[in-house]
Design a protein around this motif. Structure first.
Motif, mmCIF file in Angstrom:
data_model
loop_
_atom_site.group_PDB
_atom_site.id
_atom_site.type_symbol
_atom_site.label_atom_id
_atom_site.label_comp_id
_atom_site.label_asym_id
_atom_site.label_seq_id
_atom_site.Cartn_x
_atom_site.Cartn_y
_atom_site.Cartn_z
ATOM 1 N N SER A 115 0.834 -1.206 0.000
ATOM 2 C CA SER A 115 0.000 0.000 0.000
ATOM 3 C C SER A 115 0.867 1.253 0.000
ATOM 4 O O SER A 115 0.515 2.250 -0.628
ATOM 5 N N GLY A 116 2.003 1.194 0.658
ATOM 6 C CA GLY A 116 2.918 2.343 0.636
ATOM 7 C C GLY A 116 3.472 2.596 -0.754
ATOM 8 O O GLY A 116 3.561 3.744 -1.203
ATOM 9 N N LYS A 166 2.001 1.734 -3.553
ATOM 10 C CA LYS A 166 0.880 2.214 -4.378
ATOM 11 C C LYS A 166 0.629 3.695 -4.141
ATOM 12 O O LYS A 166 0.435 4.455 -5.095
ATOM 13 N N GLU A 167 0.654 4.119 -2.875
ATOM 14 C CA GLU A 167 0.467 5.538 -2.569
ATOM 15 C C GLU A 167 1.577 6.389 -3.174
ATOM 16 O O GLU A 167 1.328 7.474 -3.689
ATOM 17 N N ASP A 200 0.917 6.675 -6.921
ATOM 18 C CA ASP A 200 -0.208 7.584 -7.172
ATOM 19 C C ASP A 200 0.216 9.040 -6.986
ATOM 20 O O ASP A 200 -0.142 9.901 -7.787
ATOM 21 N N ALA A 201 0.984 9.308 -5.938
ATOM 22 C CA ALA A 201 1.428 10.677 -5.678
ATOM 23 C C ALA A 201 2.372 11.160 -6.770
ATOM 24 O O ALA A 201 2.287 12.308 -7.215
ATOM 25 N N GLU A 256 0.277 11.946 -9.833
ATOM 26 C CA GLU A 256 -0.426 13.220 -9.679
ATOM 27 C C GLU A 256 0.522 14.389 -9.885
ATOM 28 O O GLU A 256 0.166 15.372 -10.530
#
Length: 61
Positions: free
Chosen positions: A40-41, A43-44, A47-48, A51
């Protein structure tokens, strides 16, 4: 080979030793939780960074 990069040479025996040490330290039940958190880290982070990349593209327009 430089002494600086010597510790980065990891072979199959070193990987096996690391896996055994991790199993001994955390146990079999805790490892899936650690991997989920790591996933999850990552993936975040992706995503960041996406963006941020999208914002850069939009600001150039």
């Amino acid at each position: 080979m430089s002494l600086l990069f010597l510790p980065l040479a990891i072979g199959p025996w070193q990987i096996a030793l690391i896996v055994v040490v991790v199993l001994l330290l955390f146990g079999g039940r805790k490892i899936p939780e650690l991997m989920r958190g790591l996933g999850s880290g990552i993936k975040e982070f992706k995503d960041a960074s996406k963006e941020d990349e999208d914002e850069k593209i939009e600001s150039k327009k």
